[in-house]
Design an enzyme around this catalytic site. Sequence first.
Site, mmCIF file in Angstrom:
data_model
loop_
_atom_site.group_PDB
_atom_site.id
_atom_site.type_symbol
_atom_site.label_atom_id
_atom_site.label_comp_id
_atom_site.label_asym_id
_atom_site.label_seq_id
_atom_site.Cartn_x
_atom_site.Cartn_y
_atom_site.Cartn_z
ATOM 1 N N GLU A 1 0.818 -1.209 0.000
ATOM 2 C CA GLU A 1 0.000 0.000 0.000
ATOM 3 C C GLU A 1 0.856 1.265 0.000
ATOM 4 O O GLU A 1 0.532 2.241 -0.674
ATOM 5 C CB GLU A 1 -0.945 -0.018 1.204
ATOM 6 C CG GLU A 1 -1.912 -1.189 1.204
ATOM 7 C CD GLU A 1 -1.310 -2.483 1.775
ATOM 8 O OE1 GLU A 1 -1.989 -3.518 1.731
ATOM 9 O OE2 GLU A 1 -0.156 -2.443 2.264
ATOM 10 N N ARG B 1 6.504 -10.710 10.873
ATOM 11 C CA ARG B 1 5.512 -9.651 11.070
ATOM 12 C C ARG B 1 4.394 -10.044 12.030
ATOM 13 O O ARG B 1 3.512 -9.239 12.301
ATOM 14 C CB ARG B 1 4.916 -9.246 9.714
ATOM 15 C CG ARG B 1 4.099 -10.323 9.059
ATOM 16 C CD ARG B 1 3.906 -10.141 7.555
ATOM 17 N NE ARG B 1 3.382 -8.878 7.128
ATOM 18 C CZ ARG B 1 3.146 -8.579 5.840
ATOM 19 N NH1 ARG B 1 3.413 -9.469 4.886
ATOM 20 N NH2 ARG B 1 2.655 -7.392 5.515
ATOM 21 N N ARG C 1 -1.000 -13.427 -1.012
ATOM 22 C CA ARG C 1 0.252 -13.897 -0.420
ATOM 23 C C ARG C 1 -0.039 -15.220 0.299
ATOM 24 O O ARG C 1 -0.461 -15.235 1.454
ATOM 25 C CB ARG C 1 0.801 -12.874 0.572
ATOM 26 C CG ARG C 1 1.157 -11.526 -0.034
ATOM 27 C CD ARG C 1 2.415 -11.645 -0.882
ATOM 28 N NE ARG C 1 2.879 -10.335 -1.321
ATOM 29 C CZ ARG C 1 2.515 -9.742 -2.446
ATOM 30 N NH1 ARG C 1 1.661 -10.368 -3.256
ATOM 31 N NH2 ARG C 1 2.977 -8.565 -2.780
ATOM 32 N N ALA D 1 -2.249 -6.428 -20.127
ATOM 33 C CA ALA D 1 -3.208 -6.159 -19.062
ATOM 34 C C ALA D 1 -4.524 -5.791 -19.735
ATOM 35 O O ALA D 1 -4.537 -5.024 -20.703
ATOM 36 C CB ALA D 1 -2.735 -5.023 -18.160
ATOM 37 N N GLY E 1 7.284 -5.704 -6.335
ATOM 38 C CA GLY E 1 6.903 -4.297 -6.361
ATOM 39 C C GLY E 1 6.314 -3.835 -7.676
ATOM 40 O O GLY E 1 5.698 -2.768 -7.739
ATOM 41 N N ALA E 2 6.463 -4.623 -8.738
ATOM 42 C CA ALA E 2 5.963 -4.197 -10.046
ATOM 43 C C ALA E 2 4.442 -4.130 -10.075
ATOM 44 O O ALA E 2 3.863 -3.253 -10.727
ATOM 45 C CB ALA E 2 6.482 -5.129 -11.137
ATOM 46 N N ASP F 1 2.453 -3.360 -7.574
ATOM 47 C CA ASP F 1 2.061 -2.134 -6.880
ATOM 48 C C ASP F 1 2.288 -0.923 -7.783
ATOM 49 O O ASP F 1 1.473 0.006 -7.820
ATOM 50 C CB ASP F 1 2.870 -1.962 -5.598
ATOM 51 C CG ASP F 1 2.801 -3.178 -4.691
ATOM 52 O OD1 ASP F 1 1.748 -3.841 -4.668
ATOM 53 O OD2 ASP F 1 3.809 -3.470 -4.017
ATOM 54 N N ASP G 1 11.708 -1.969 -4.212
ATOM 55 C CA ASP G 1 10.331 -2.029 -4.682
ATOM 56 C C ASP G 1 9.964 -0.849 -5.563
ATOM 57 O O ASP G 1 8.935 -0.879 -6.239
ATOM 58 C CB ASP G 1 9.365 -2.059 -3.490
ATOM 59 C CG ASP G 1 9.324 -3.417 -2.800
ATOM 60 O OD1 ASP G 1 10.116 -4.297 -3.182
ATOM 61 O OD2 ASP G 1 8.501 -3.596 -1.889
#
Length: 326
Positions: free
Chosen positions: A44, A113, A176, A238, A261-262, A264, A300
């Site tokens: 995010e 986490r 995930r 896409a 990271g791509a 996002d 990222d």
Amino acid sequence: MTDTWRPAAGRVVCVGETMAALAPDPPGPAADAGRLRLSVAGAESNVAMYLADHGVAATWLSALGDDPLGRRVRGAVGAAGVDVTHVRTDPDRPTGLMLKNPAPTGTRVHYYRQGSAASALGPGLLDHPAVRTATLLHLTGITPALSPSCRDLVTRALAVPAAERPYAISFDVNHRPALWPKDTAPDLLRDLADRADIVLVGLDEAQHLWGPALTPATVRALLPGPRILVVKDGSRTATAFTESEAVSVAALRVTVVEPVGAGDAFAAGFLAGLLRGEPVHRALRLGHITAASALKVTSDRGPLPPDHCVDRLLALPDEEWEAYGG
């Protein structure tokens, strides 16, 4: 092309956990690393930072530990031009941590986490003034996997019918598997995604979640609710399904340094395009351009091309864009 619904221009609020991240420097298997590089990682906040790069006002809402890693995360996201003034500091829980382990067969990610500050987020966050005054609230499928209270947060946000929400909601499925209890993700993520206004999902993750034979068109049949659904087919295309049409745009060819990271970055580029009133095909192009910047770096987030380069790519005739595409 037919005009389509889009969120009004304004501030975007991105809600979710960001962790400190360790990765080998230089890139290679973590076990062989002479040293580790410290950065930040969060779907995010990645979106928020790329939105800020595109000139979109973006706020990141989350919680961090009262520790050096939390201060590093807050500083890095804020330095990218994102409003972090509403991020809560939790005196009792730590900032989450992840370790990237690159290998020739792909990058493995190890999470540390559980019990993090962000895992204590809950539905009360939706009453925050920053959320109530947002134009667009961006959520991902990572957050409901973090804890029961985080699941309640996302479920409550999407339980309100779209016509009654004061803001639009974008939802990146962002599955995930390591975070989810066995067999709980498919039904919940499908239900949540079908309630959002804008949804982004990779074809590969849709096939993993809901069936290996799925195509972009059959993903749309599974998710008829979103006003805009984007199905990303890896490095190929896409496709955006609106209420009236389907638009496909080829991805740019790029030498991939690190794929994390791509997705996002693509989400941020696509949302930025919609927010500034671009037609869907140009919003998809902006998603691909932004994703390419992430693919070229080990972190990222990579630098966007200069504005004049972006404008030139957006304005290319279709056949010339295809010459750059995969």
